[in-house]
Design a protein around this motif. Structure first.
Motif: not given
Length: 69
Positions: A1-21
């Protein structure tokens, strides 16, 4: 399991984060083979020409749906 909880992010926010990373990585840090690097360079070099022949996803999807019947 990830040490960072991303469950509060929407799918769109997660995809944006992936792109930024991904954008934050230096090209030299990416673990890709020489063959893949050459293919990416080839595609980049032909991008402008190739995009003139691109078909919108909506048309591709419609064609696929028609071919199922």
């Amino acid at each position: 399991m990830s040490a960072i909880d991303f469950s509060h992010l929407t799918v769109e926010e997660r995809l944006e984060l992936i792109g930024e990373l991904c954008d934050s990585l230096e090209n030299e840090a990416l673990p890709i083979s020489e063959a893949l690097a050459a293919e990416l360079d080839r595609r980049d070099a032909t991008f402008e020409e190739d995009k003139r022949h691109a078909v919108p996803w909506s048309e591709v999807r419609a064609t696929l749906w028609r071919s199922r019947t």
